[in-house]
Write a protein that holds these residues in place. Structure first.
Motif, mmCIF file in Angstrom:
data_model
loop_
_atom_site.group_PDB
_atom_site.id
_atom_site.type_symbol
_atom_site.label_atom_id
_atom_site.label_comp_id
_atom_site.label_asym_id
_atom_site.label_seq_id
_atom_site.Cartn_x
_atom_site.Cartn_y
_atom_site.Cartn_z
ATOM 1 N N ILE A 690 6.622 0.457 -5.268
ATOM 2 C CA ILE A 690 6.258 1.552 -5.675
ATOM 3 C C ILE A 690 5.935 1.624 -7.193
ATOM 4 C CG2 ILE A 690 7.427 3.658 -6.351
ATOM 5 C CD1 ILE A 690 9.067 3.474 -3.775
ATOM 6 N N GLU A 694 2.003 1.608 -7.531
ATOM 7 C CA GLU A 694 1.856 3.536 -7.706
ATOM 8 C C GLU A 694 2.015 3.735 -8.951
ATOM 9 O OE1 GLU A 694 3.352 5.761 -4.537
ATOM 10 O OE2 GLU A 694 3.634 3.833 -3.315
ATOM 11 N N LYS A 699 9.326 8.033 -8.769
ATOM 12 C CA LYS A 699 9.205 7.806 -6.999
ATOM 13 C C LYS A 699 10.314 7.215 -6.458
ATOM 14 C CE LYS A 699 6.327 7.068 -2.965
ATOM 15 N NZ LYS A 699 4.862 6.236 -2.693
#
Length: 893
Positions: A690, A694, A699
DNA sequence: TGCCAGCGGGG
DNA sequence: GTGTACGCTGGCA
């Protein structure tokens, strides 16, 4: 007659007779006898040569004393030294004579070169290479193959190998008490399974059983002795060149040898009347059967630095490499199967058969021998010895060159010499490579370019002519000037190559040239040749890369700490110079560097632009570095987290075949550990993915929080929480309180029929309660059955948290924020929006995750991803290629 | 972080 | 056989 050298030994009657066990071109066996060679070694006489000679003449074992001129190898010598060459009659007298004469001489050389190698070196013979032999038939019963009395032996040009015969075996024993270590003096061998390649008597396998039993390809016997006798007979009739089997060196062979002794059966498993021998090699033993090769897939795999598996048991290895599994039989049930019904015994027999089959398949299908064939040919070491280690390979290769150049080789260091070296090492130190302090944390603004030196240490040795024999001992100004001394960063000087090219630089040059040549040949070779050439190419690289380690290895004959220190010194110097060149010319920062690589931080988000800069930097720096040093752009990380030196992870992109290939690269950061439960690995990988892909730290935090919540609610399946640890000794002999041992004790009480025993792996979870931790370990199935609760705090604090904390703290997230309830994370000025989306469009989003690429065994076509059908378009099987080497596996999950 | 002890594969 | 010997991981200070 052309003969490929498989093995060599010697016998002594009234003179030494060398015996070369080899294969003819059509695969027939032959043993070549040679009796015109005698052992010798060199001594450096004391100042008074006359007196030295007189003393030596008194030693009756010395047959000849001959003055010779030879170069000493440690330090540069302008002229050869006057030495004496002492020739003996019997090789086995050498150690005693060496002792005897030590006081009469200043130094002794080559007195511990094994007789067969002395012979090979003087005749330019290499392991696994071919020889041209002239001679006459020899009548003898001492060897089991046709013999030839040679009048001349010359190296021959032929390449390629004779056809070999392979035999794998596996023994099963009957433990009198399965909870005790098995005892080879009492517990009999009850089954021997054998697999052949090529087939034997139209059979791929045979299983020998030491009790009446009928089955396909089964031979049954009334007792152990008859079965063992038949096994010996089968070895002789089938006559394998290679005997293999899983872990045979530390189990099957030692066990078998003891059983043969107990049954008063012969031990001559080789191709002559000598018994099988063994030598302790660290932990495991290694067995030798003259004239045959004993190869253990377990040892080969375990020692291969490219293959890193979490476990090396036959089942794991077969599953991973062959996609096949062992038949399942528990150790504890063997006794029952043996004494059970016909079907139960059949199950046991099939189990044994499968094990032999798997060992043979590993060796053949994974071509485990191929690299060693090549290493043998390159280094000159006999095939059986080439498994041993790099030192012997390097030294044997050097010995060939030494003899050509009239250099003498020092003896291997004595205990006293080792002590001296270790002390010196502590004083002077062996300074390693540079590892720059990294700019810790998360880097997302632009690509991190990784530039690597192409084989740094070999290049340095060539560039600066670094070698034991070029090190200038007399550091007077005059001498250094005359020899055009090259000064190393640690203050040593090496002779300019125009005056004398060092042995190591010369050997490295040869290896590199040969490798380049081999790679060229690969381009136009067909698939089969290509595969063979690729293995040759890798073996050459292997040899070139082992030179540096050798110079710094205390047991090396040519150990010189100044040489080793000069290599790393030049390495450090050039790495720093590289950093400076990059930063000054390109206005970018080197945020990390280790040994031979530099990590360059850029603001470029476009992969192609980044690559362009990488190539430009590589060309610019290479042009400004001396000699053979070359910097290359290897790969880039689009996003990057570095925790400390040697520990980092990044979203890696490599440009392969005109295409960008991406994966998550992890170095020094463990996501899999034996003592972590599966949940830890899972969360680690997710969090890293993540953050890197990303850029969304929030998150990642939420992900962790979610897991913590689920843990507290008991929503995580037990399988993911199970920790596995092994029982390594009798459970009564453990002193401290260990969770898995406490559980084993509980399990033994609950089920006294089948208590956990030594070697078992116990899976456990930690449950809630007030007792101390180790008492709260519980069997997962017991937990399920009785509806017990796991202890979330334990999993949070002891399992999930510690590894995650290191990652999060590197990206600027405090521990409290992971526990906190909805408070927004402060992200070191990284707006989550800004980093959530990278500006790169990635074509193939699926990361290969450690797997580099797949190469067809048949046609050599490569795939970046495993094709859906799991095989090549041509139907060939796919090998995993990692770091450019075929068949090399990566970290197992 | 560094040191020491113990294990590995097999049955 | 002109031999004499490993290397990593985990637990603990």
């Amino acid at each position: 007659m052309l003969v490929q050298i498989l093995d060599i030994d010697y016998i002594f009657t009234n003179k030494p007779i060398l015996r070369i066990f080899g294969k003819t071109e059509d695969g027939k066996n032959i043993c070549v006898f040679y009796d015109r060679f005698f052992p010798y070694f060199y001594v450096k006489p004391k100042q008074n040569i006359k007196e030295t000679e007189e003393n030596l003449q008194k030693v009756t074992e010395i047959k000849e004393i001959e003055p010779v001129e030879k170069f000493l190898p440690l330090g540069f010598h302008r002229k050869p030294d006057k030495l004496l060459r002492l020739t003996l009659l019997n090789p086995s007298d050498v150690p005693a004579v060496r002792e005897m004469i030590a006081k009469y001489v200043d130094d002794i050389y080559e007195a511990d070169i094994m007789f067969k190698y002395r012979f090979m070196i003087d005749h330019e013979l290499y392991g696994m290479k071919w020889i041209d032999v002239e001679g006459t038939h020899e009548r003898t019963t001492t060897v089991k193959v046709p013999a030839l009395h040679a009048t001349s032996i010359k190296p021959a040009e032929r390449i390629g190998n004779a056809p070999f015969r392979y035999m794998a075996f596996d023994i099963e024993c009957l433990p009198s008490d399965p909870t005790m270590p098995i005892d080879n003096r009492k517990d009999q061998i009850i089954i021997i399974s054998i697999a052949f390649h090529p087939e034997f008597d139209n059979k791929k396998t045979i299983v020998l059983v030491a009790k009446p039993f009928k089955g396909d390809n089964v031979q049954s016997f009334v007792n152990e002795k008859d079965m063992l006798a038949e096994f010996l007979r089968l070895i002789d009739i089938y006559d394998p060149d290679v005997i293999t089997g899983y872990n045979i060196n530390s189990f099957d062979f030692p066990y078998l040898v003891e059983r043969l002794r107990q049954n008063k059966l012969p031990l001559n498993l080789g191709r002559c009347d000598k018994p099988i021998t063994s030598k302790k090699f660290g932990i495991s033993e290694e067995f030798y059967a003259t004239g045959r090769i004993i190869a253990d897939p377990y040892q080969i795999l375990k020692r291969d630095p490219w293959i890193r598996l979490s476990r090396y048991d036959l089942n794991t290895v077969s599953k991973l490499m062959l996609n096949e599994e062992k038949h399942h039989v528990e150790y504890g049930e063997m006794k029952n199967l043996w004494n059970g019904t016909k079907d139960e015994l059949k199950r046991f027999v099939d189990y044994a058969r499968k094990d032999a089959e798997l060992s043979l398949k590993l060796l053949l299908e994974k071509q485990l021998m191929a690299k060693f064939f090549e290493l043998s040919k390159i280094s000159g070491v006999l095939l059986q010895d080439v498994f041993g280690g790099q030192t012997k390979r390097v030294e044997t290769m050097f010995m060939h060159e030494f003899t050509k150049r009239d250099f003498v080789m020092p003896c291997a260091p004595s205990g006293a010499e080792l002590n001296k070296r270790n002390n010196e090492r502590e004083k002077k130190g062996l300074k390693g490579a540079t590892v720059l302090e990294p700019e810790k944390g998360l880097h997302t603004e632009g690509c991190i370019l990784v530039l690597d030196f192409k084989s740094l240490y070999p290049s340095l040795m060539r560039t600066y002519n670094i070698s034991p024999d070029t090190l200038i001992l007399d550091k007077s100004e005059k001498n250094i000037a005359e020899l055009k001394g090259i000064k190393s960063p640690v203050g040593s000087y090496f002779v300019d190559p125009s005056i004398a090219e060092g042995i190591i630089p010369y050997q490295v040059k040869k290896l590199i040239e040969k490798r380049t040549e081999t790679k060229k040949l690969m381009k136009k070779a067909d698939a089969e040749e290509k595969k063979a050439l690729n293995i040759t190419q890798l073996a050459l690289k292997d040899m070139a890369n082992s030179m540096y380690g050798y110079t710094g290895y205390v047991r090396a004959r040519l150990y010189m700490i100044d040489v080793a220190n000069s290599i790393t010194g030049f390495g450090r110097e050039n790495l720093m110079k590289t950093k400076k060149l990059i930063e000054e010319e390109f206005g970018v920062k080197v945020i990390y560097a280790d040994t031979d690589s530099a990590f360059v931080k850029t603001k470029i988000k476009d992969l192609d632009q980044a690559k362009e800069l990488g190539d430009k930097i590589a060309a610019y720096v290479s042009e400004r570095l001396p000699g053979f040093l070359e910097l290359a752009f290897e790969k880039l990380y689009r996003t990057f987290i570095i925790l400390t030196k040697k520990r980092y992870t990044g979203w890696k992109f490599e440009f392969v075949d005109n295409e960008w290939v991406d994966s998550i690269d992890m170095r020094g950061i463990e996501t899999v550990r034996r003592d972590w439960c599966a949940l830890v690995s899972e969360v680690m990988n997710e969090v890293i993915n993540i953050i890197l892909k990303e850029g969304d730290i929030q998150k990642a935090i939420d992900k962790v929080k979610d897991v913590l919540t689920k843990l507290r609610k008991g929503e995580i399946p037990l399988e993911k929480l199970t920790i596995i640890k092994g029982i390594t000794k009798n459970i009564d002999h453990y002193d401290g309180m260990l969770p898995h041992i406490e559980l084993a004790r509980k399990m033994a009480k609950r089920n006294p029929q089948e208590p956990p025993k030594i070697g078992d792996r116990i899976g456990f979870v930690i449950i809630k309660g007030s007792q101390m931790l180790s008492k709260r370990a519980e069997d997962p199935s017991y937990v399920k059955k009785h509806g017990l609760q796991i202890d979330p705090d334990y999993y949070i604090n002891n399992q999930v948290f510690p590894p995650l904390e290191r990652i999060f703290s590197a990206v600027g997230v405090e521990k409290g924020e992971l526990f906190g309830s909805g408070r927004q994370a402060s992200l070191l000025g990284l707006g989550t929006k800004a980093t959530r989306k990278h500006e790169i469009e990635i074509e193939h989003k699926k990361p290969l995750d450690n797997w580099e690429e797949f190469m067809c065994q048949k046609c050599n076509k490569t795939y970046r991803r495993m094709p859906l059908q799991g095989v090549c378009g041509c139907g060939g099987e796919l090998l995993i290629v990692c770091n450019g080497s075929v068949g090399k596996k990566v970290v197992m999950k």
